[in-house]
Design an enzyme around this catalytic site. Sequence first.
Site, PDB file in Angstrom:
ATOM      1  N   ARG A 117       0.852  -1.178   0.000  1.00  0.00           N
ATOM      2  CA  ARG A 117       0.000   0.000   0.000  1.00  0.00           C
ATOM      3  C   ARG A 117       0.892   1.232   0.000  1.00  0.00           C
ATOM      4  O   ARG A 117       1.929   1.255   0.687  1.00  0.00           O
ATOM      5  CB  ARG A 117      -0.894   0.030   1.254  1.00  0.00           C
ATOM      6  CG  ARG A 117      -2.084  -0.905   1.209  1.00  0.00           C
ATOM      7  CD  ARG A 117      -3.130  -0.471   0.181  1.00  0.00           C
ATOM      8  NE  ARG A 117      -4.284  -1.348   0.151  1.00  0.00           N
ATOM      9  CZ  ARG A 117      -4.443  -2.406  -0.652  1.00  0.00           C
ATOM     10  NH1 ARG A 117      -3.499  -2.729  -1.513  1.00  0.00           N
ATOM     11  NH2 ARG A 117      -5.548  -3.119  -0.621  1.00  0.00           N
ATOM     12  N   GLU A 128      -3.946   7.065  -4.942  1.00  0.00           N
ATOM     13  CA  GLU A 128      -4.247   6.501  -6.269  1.00  0.00           C
ATOM     14  C   GLU A 128      -5.559   7.076  -6.799  1.00  0.00           C
ATOM     15  O   GLU A 128      -6.489   7.294  -6.011  1.00  0.00           O
ATOM     16  CB  GLU A 128      -4.325   4.974  -6.152  1.00  0.00           C
ATOM     17  CG  GLU A 128      -2.977   4.397  -5.758  1.00  0.00           C
ATOM     18  CD  GLU A 128      -3.024   2.893  -5.477  1.00  0.00           C
ATOM     19  OE1 GLU A 128      -4.056   2.246  -5.749  1.00  0.00           O
ATOM     20  OE2 GLU A 128      -2.012   2.379  -4.993  1.00  0.00           O
ATOM     21  N   HIS A 173      -1.171  -0.077 -10.042  1.00  0.00           N
ATOM     22  CA  HIS A 173      -1.787  -1.039  -9.111  1.00  0.00           C
ATOM     23  C   HIS A 173      -2.342  -2.271  -9.856  1.00  0.00           C
ATOM     24  O   HIS A 173      -3.555  -2.518  -9.842  1.00  0.00           O
ATOM     25  CB  HIS A 173      -2.887  -0.365  -8.288  1.00  0.00           C
ATOM     26  CG  HIS A 173      -3.206  -1.102  -7.012  1.00  0.00           C
ATOM     27  ND1 HIS A 173      -3.584  -0.468  -5.864  1.00  0.00           N
ATOM     28  CD2 HIS A 173      -3.213  -2.424  -6.715  1.00  0.00           C
ATOM     29  CE1 HIS A 173      -3.815  -1.358  -4.913  1.00  0.00           C
ATOM     30  NE2 HIS A 173      -3.593  -2.562  -5.414  1.00  0.00           N
TER      31      HIS A 173
HETATM   32  C1  8YV Z   1      -6.824  -5.191  -5.902  1.00  0.00           C
HETATM   33  C2  8YV Z   1      -5.344  -5.289  -3.819  1.00  0.00           C
HETATM   34  O1  8YV Z   1      -6.311  -4.406  -6.918  1.00  0.00           O
HETATM   35  O2  8YV Z   1      -6.068  -7.322  -2.907  1.00  0.00           O
HETATM   36  C3  8YV Z   1      -5.673  -6.190  -2.691  1.00  0.00           C
HETATM   37  O3  8YV Z   1      -5.507  -5.758  -1.542  1.00  0.00           O
HETATM   38  O4  8YV Z   1      -4.814  -4.244  -3.642  1.00  0.00           O
HETATM   39  C4  8YV Z   1      -5.640  -5.716  -5.205  1.00  0.00           C
HETATM   40  O5  8YV Z   1      -5.662  -7.081  -5.323  1.00  0.00           O
HETATM   41  C5  8YV Z   1      -7.869  -4.406  -5.229  1.00  0.00           C
HETATM   42  O6  8YV Z   1      -8.326  -4.898  -4.037  1.00  0.00           O
HETATM   43  C6  8YV Z   1      -9.038  -4.284  -6.174  1.00  0.00           C
HETATM   44  O7  8YV Z   1      -9.695  -3.180  -5.946  1.00  0.00           O
END
Ligand code: 8YV
Length: 317
Positions: A235, A264, A282
């Site tokens: 993150r 983001e 991402h």
């Molecule tokens: C996804 C992510 O892009 O799983 C996560 O925590 O950051 C990613 O797999 C996201 O959750 C989709 O919005």
Amino acid sequence: MPTSANRVLQLGRLKPSLAETLRTDYHAYALPDGDRRDVFLAQHADEIGAIVVSGVTRVDSELMAALPNLKAVVNFGVGYDNIDVEAAAARGIGVSNTPDVLNDCVADTAVGLLIDTMRQFSSADRYLRTGRWVTDGNYPLTHQVSRSHVGILGLGRIGGAIAGRLRAFGCSISYHNRRQVPGSPYRYVDSAVGLAREVKVLVVAAAGGRGTRHLVDREVLDALGADGYLVNIARGSVIDQDALVEALTQGRLAGAGLDVFADEPNVPAALTKLDNVVLLPHVGSGTVETRAAMEALVLANLDKFLESGELVTPVTH
Ligand code: 8YV
């Protein structure tokens, strides 16, 4: 089809096939934006038993308070720093995420970014495309990945998958974690700054949220130093992004590979001007296979909740 007192609410944007399934098979509502949101809540708040959301949309205590019968928040993503889990626990609302199914793709992304950052493949590609191979000759030498010393910040499921891959490259692996991982073959270092001091590359794989905010700060970046590289697939909040931009622009860090950012989809313009930085929007888990597995796990959690009030992969914090 859920009962009228246990309706499903889609919050924010979701994978189109998931949104379609929720709409047709679950007769889910989608929470509107702006003024229409208050009108919707006035009419339907009592009916909502479960929210389905993805990592980019916030679920805060105010929304939970507005939904008196909410009992589950089903998150599309392993990271759940978008959800106020303390407020959910206080209200007896269960939260689920999508662990494990994305470990391989996110670990592949981390290793890809690490190699691209150290070997500068993206930059070398731009060099070729803009004709500089012809005008300026061979691309400058870069640095070896195999047998380098890598530090993993956060040796959880994804961190472990990254370490396993890098082991096959002959890398020596050290890590820092909230707690030492029993039986881990890797060297434990008891602080982020200590880890950064001893490695060539620091890979951030720690969960986001309040506990890890700016764990990689100026001191950690300086400990990594002018010959050090940083990779982040976790993150953006885990890194002090202003300090990172400063270190990169002042040459106090050799390079960075980033899949995640503080705000983001906005990325500091200064980063986009640097050739020693690889920037991805991402995409860590973004493959057809992994996103399908995440979607299936979201629906499995939702089905179990609607049948029994339980979740398949509840978050414990
Ligand atoms: C996804 C992510 O892009 O799983 C996560 O925590 O950051 C990613 O797999 C996201 O959750 C989709 O919005």
